[in-house]
Design a protein around this motif. Structure first.
Motif, PDB file in Angstrom:
ATOM      1  N   SER A 145       5.830  10.852   3.986  1.00 38.27           N
ATOM      2  CA  SER A 145       5.991   9.415   2.976  1.00 38.27           C
ATOM      3  C   SER A 145       5.804   9.719   1.846  1.00 38.27           C
ATOM      4  O   SER A 145       4.917   8.432   1.154  1.00 38.27           O
ATOM      5  CB  SER A 145       4.737   8.441   3.685  1.00 38.27           C
ATOM      6  OG  SER A 145       3.919   8.848   3.568  1.00 38.27           O
ATOM      7  N   LYS A 146       5.295  10.579   0.991  1.00 37.47           N
ATOM      8  CA  LYS A 146       5.459  11.271  -0.412  1.00 37.47           C
ATOM      9  C   LYS A 146       6.570  12.071  -0.943  1.00 37.47           C
ATOM     10  O   LYS A 146       6.742  12.951   0.144  1.00 37.47           O
ATOM     11  CB  LYS A 146       3.916  12.225   0.182  1.00 37.47           C
ATOM     12  CG  LYS A 146       2.717  11.629   0.230  1.00 37.47           C
ATOM     13  CD  LYS A 146       1.728  10.719   0.030  1.00 37.47           C
ATOM     14  CE  LYS A 146       0.565  10.034   0.695  1.00 37.47           C
ATOM     15  NZ  LYS A 146      -0.094  10.930   1.085  1.00 37.47           N
ATOM     16  N   ASP A 147       6.530  12.278  -2.496  1.00 41.41           N
ATOM     17  CA  ASP A 147       7.602  12.966  -3.110  1.00 41.41           C
ATOM     18  C   ASP A 147       6.143  13.929  -3.452  1.00 41.41           C
ATOM     19  O   ASP A 147       5.570  13.483  -3.783  1.00 41.41           O
ATOM     20  CB  ASP A 147       7.618  12.286  -3.767  1.00 41.41           C
ATOM     21  CG  ASP A 147       8.738  12.611  -4.746  1.00 41.41           C
ATOM     22  OD1 ASP A 147       9.694  13.372  -4.577  1.00 41.41           O
ATOM     23  OD2 ASP A 147       8.830  12.386  -6.156  1.00 41.41           O
ATOM     24  N   VAL A 148       6.627  15.443  -3.938  1.00 40.17           N
ATOM     25  CA  VAL A 148       6.664  15.936  -3.751  1.00 40.17           C
ATOM     26  C   VAL A 148       6.307  16.690  -5.260  1.00 40.17           C
ATOM     27  O   VAL A 148       7.920  17.394  -5.339  1.00 40.17           O
ATOM     28  CB  VAL A 148       5.639  17.378  -3.103  1.00 40.17           C
ATOM     29  CG1 VAL A 148       5.394  18.368  -3.602  1.00 40.17           C
ATOM     30  CG2 VAL A 148       4.736  16.878  -1.840  1.00 40.17           C
ATOM     31  N   GLU A 149       5.991  17.194  -6.785  1.00 38.23           N
ATOM     32  CA  GLU A 149       6.611  17.090  -7.582  1.00 38.23           C
ATOM     33  C   GLU A 149       5.819  18.580  -7.767  1.00 38.23           C
ATOM     34  O   GLU A 149       5.170  19.313  -7.177  1.00 38.23           O
ATOM     35  CB  GLU A 149       6.877  16.996  -8.552  1.00 38.23           C
ATOM     36  CG  GLU A 149       6.938  15.128  -9.078  1.00 38.23           C
ATOM     37  CD  GLU A 149       6.222  14.441 -10.244  1.00 38.23           C
ATOM     38  OE1 GLU A 149       6.589  14.824 -11.205  1.00 38.23           O
ATOM     39  OE2 GLU A 149       5.574  13.927 -10.049  1.00 38.23           O
ATOM     40  N   ILE A 150       7.182  19.915  -8.444  1.00 39.93           N
ATOM     41  CA  ILE A 150       6.148  21.464  -8.126  1.00 39.93           C
ATOM     42  C   ILE A 150       6.305  21.631  -9.902  1.00 39.93           C
ATOM     43  O   ILE A 150       7.669  21.785 -10.080  1.00 39.93           O
ATOM     44  CB  ILE A 150       7.265  22.153  -7.561  1.00 39.93           C
ATOM     45  CG1 ILE A 150       6.558  21.441  -5.859  1.00 39.93           C
ATOM     46  CG2 ILE A 150       6.847  23.235  -7.365  1.00 39.93           C
ATOM     47  CD1 ILE A 150       7.083  22.353  -5.032  1.00 39.93           C
ATOM     48  N   ILE A 151       5.793  22.050 -10.411  1.00 37.62           N
ATOM     49  CA  ILE A 151       5.675  22.423 -11.764  1.00 37.62           C
ATOM     50  C   ILE A 151       4.852  23.727 -11.912  1.00 37.62           C
ATOM     51  O   ILE A 151       3.977  23.647 -12.081  1.00 37.62           O
ATOM     52  CB  ILE A 151       5.012  21.041 -12.496  1.00 37.62           C
ATOM     53  CG1 ILE A 151       5.228  20.001 -12.569  1.00 37.62           C
ATOM     54  CG2 ILE A 151       4.562  21.821 -14.186  1.00 37.62           C
ATOM     55  CD1 ILE A 151       4.715  19.240 -12.925  1.00 37.62           C
ATOM     56  N   PRO A 152       5.594  24.475 -12.371  1.00 33.95           N
ATOM     57  CA  PRO A 152       5.443  26.031 -11.974  1.00 33.95           C
ATOM     58  C   PRO A 152       4.660  26.388 -13.848  1.00 33.95           C
ATOM     59  O   PRO A 152       4.646  25.497 -14.742  1.00 33.95           O
ATOM     60  CB  PRO A 152       6.843  26.337 -12.944  1.00 33.95           C
ATOM     61  CG  PRO A 152       7.686  25.910 -13.599  1.00 33.95           C
ATOM     62  CD  PRO A 152       7.546  24.330 -12.778  1.00 33.95           C
ATOM     63  N   GLN A 153       3.531  26.729 -13.656  1.00 35.30           N
ATOM     64  CA  GLN A 153       2.562  27.465 -14.604  1.00 35.30           C
ATOM     65  C   GLN A 153       3.291  28.393 -15.823  1.00 35.30           C
ATOM     66  O   GLN A 153       4.552  28.410 -15.951  1.00 35.30           O
ATOM     67  CB  GLN A 153       1.392  27.658 -14.291  1.00 35.30           C
ATOM     68  CG  GLN A 153       0.514  26.412 -13.555  1.00 35.30           C
ATOM     69  CD  GLN A 153      -0.435  27.285 -13.608  1.00 35.30           C
ATOM     70  OE1 GLN A 153      -1.403  28.346 -13.704  1.00 35.30           O
ATOM     71  NE2 GLN A 153      -2.135  25.852 -13.135  1.00 35.30           N
ATOM     72  N   ASN A 154       2.843  28.244 -16.907  1.00 30.55           N
ATOM     73  CA  ASN A 154       3.735  28.436 -18.292  1.00 30.55           C
ATOM     74  C   ASN A 154       3.806  30.084 -17.757  1.00 30.55           C
ATOM     75  O   ASN A 154       4.640  30.698 -18.479  1.00 30.55           O
ATOM     76  CB  ASN A 154       3.059  28.220 -19.489  1.00 30.55           C
ATOM     77  CG  ASN A 154       3.118  26.953 -19.424  1.00 30.55           C
ATOM     78  OD1 ASN A 154       4.072  26.237 -19.577  1.00 30.55           O
ATOM     79  ND2 ASN A 154       2.722  26.385 -21.010  1.00 30.55           N
ATOM     80  N   THR A 155       2.759  30.944 -17.701  1.00 36.24           N
ATOM     81  CA  THR A 155       3.292  32.540 -16.741  1.00 36.24           C
ATOM     82  C   THR A 155       3.785  32.332 -16.210  1.00 36.24           C
ATOM     83  O   THR A 155       4.028  33.560 -15.881  1.00 36.24           O
ATOM     84  CB  THR A 155       1.951  32.926 -16.991  1.00 36.24           C
ATOM     85  OG1 THR A 155       0.809  32.246 -15.792  1.00 36.24           O
ATOM     86  CG2 THR A 155       0.822  32.534 -18.015  1.00 36.24           C
ATOM     87  N   SER A 156       4.477  31.289 -15.924  1.00 33.63           N
ATOM     88  CA  SER A 156       5.614  31.356 -14.351  1.00 33.63           C
ATOM     89  C   SER A 156       6.758  31.181 -14.291  1.00 33.63           C
ATOM     90  O   SER A 156       7.353  31.525 -13.762  1.00 33.63           O
ATOM     91  CB  SER A 156       3.924  30.848 -12.949  1.00 33.63           C
ATOM     92  OG  SER A 156       4.239  31.956 -13.034  1.00 33.63           O
ATOM     93  N   ILE A 157       6.681  31.216 -15.721  1.00 31.20           N
ATOM     94  CA  ILE A 157       8.352  30.420 -15.401  1.00 31.20           C
ATOM     95  C   ILE A 157       9.506  32.263 -15.906  1.00 31.20           C
ATOM     96  O   ILE A 157      10.078  31.435 -15.683  1.00 31.20           O
ATOM     97  CB  ILE A 157       8.127  29.633 -17.021  1.00 31.20           C
ATOM     98  CG1 ILE A 157       7.646  27.922 -17.128  1.00 31.20           C
ATOM     99  CG2 ILE A 157      10.039  29.782 -17.442  1.00 31.20           C
ATOM    100  CD1 ILE A 157       7.674  27.197 -18.477  1.00 31.20           C
ATOM    101  N   PRO A 158       9.334  32.406 -15.812  1.00 29.14           N
ATOM    102  CA  PRO A 158      10.075  33.877 -16.395  1.00 29.14           C
ATOM    103  C   PRO A 158      10.526  34.285 -14.454  1.00 29.14           C
ATOM    104  O   PRO A 158      11.814  34.772 -14.587  1.00 29.14           O
ATOM    105  CB  PRO A 158       9.208  35.153 -17.032  1.00 29.14           C
ATOM    106  CG  PRO A 158       7.999  34.357 -17.921  1.00 29.14           C
ATOM    107  CD  PRO A 158       7.755  33.205 -17.551  1.00 29.14           C
ATOM    108  N   ALA A 159       9.405  34.156 -14.432  1.00 33.79           N
ATOM    109  CA  ALA A 159      10.015  34.882 -12.772  1.00 33.79           C
ATOM    110  C   ALA A 159      10.011  33.389 -11.730  1.00 33.79           C
ATOM    111  O   ALA A 159      10.986  33.189 -10.980  1.00 33.79           O
ATOM    112  CB  ALA A 159       8.138  34.441 -12.058  1.00 33.79           C
TER     113      ALA A 159
END
Length: 98
Positions: free
Chosen positions: A43-57
């Motif tokens: 019953s929930k929606d989950v947004e996953i936001i990468p931290q800036n240091t992980s964007i290249p990965a």
């Protein structure tokens, strides 16, 4: 990991997705990572936001945008197995019927 609440949403900061815990899904051919948390449910929606240091990965792994939820976890998928740990923030929102 730090949890904060605002407007019925829950933000969990600093979730580390360890490289060693990705599993190949033999049906889809994608690598999957399950993030467990008692606040996650169907019953929930989950947004996953990468931290800036992980964007290249995230870009190298070609992480997909679809994140299905089940009671107690959300699944992240990627076309390639990540070569380093990925740090993300989760935003858990209640699903509202319209």
């Amino acid at each position: 990991m730090r949890k904060t609440y605002s407007n019925f949403s829950l933000r969990i900061k600093g979730v580390i997705m360890l490289t060693a815990n990705w599993v190949l899904n033999g049906v889809s051919g994608l690598y999957e990572y399950a993030i467990a948390d008692a606040n996650i449910s169907t019953s929930k929606d989950v947004e996953i936001i990468p931290q800036n240091t992980s964007i290249p990965a995230v870009l190298l792994a070609e992480v997909t945008p679809y994140t299905p939820v089940s009671d107690g976890s959300v699944t992240v998928s990627a076309k390639n197995i990540p070569t380093e740990d990925i740090t993300v923030d989760l935003i858990i929102n209640p699903v509202k019927d319209v």
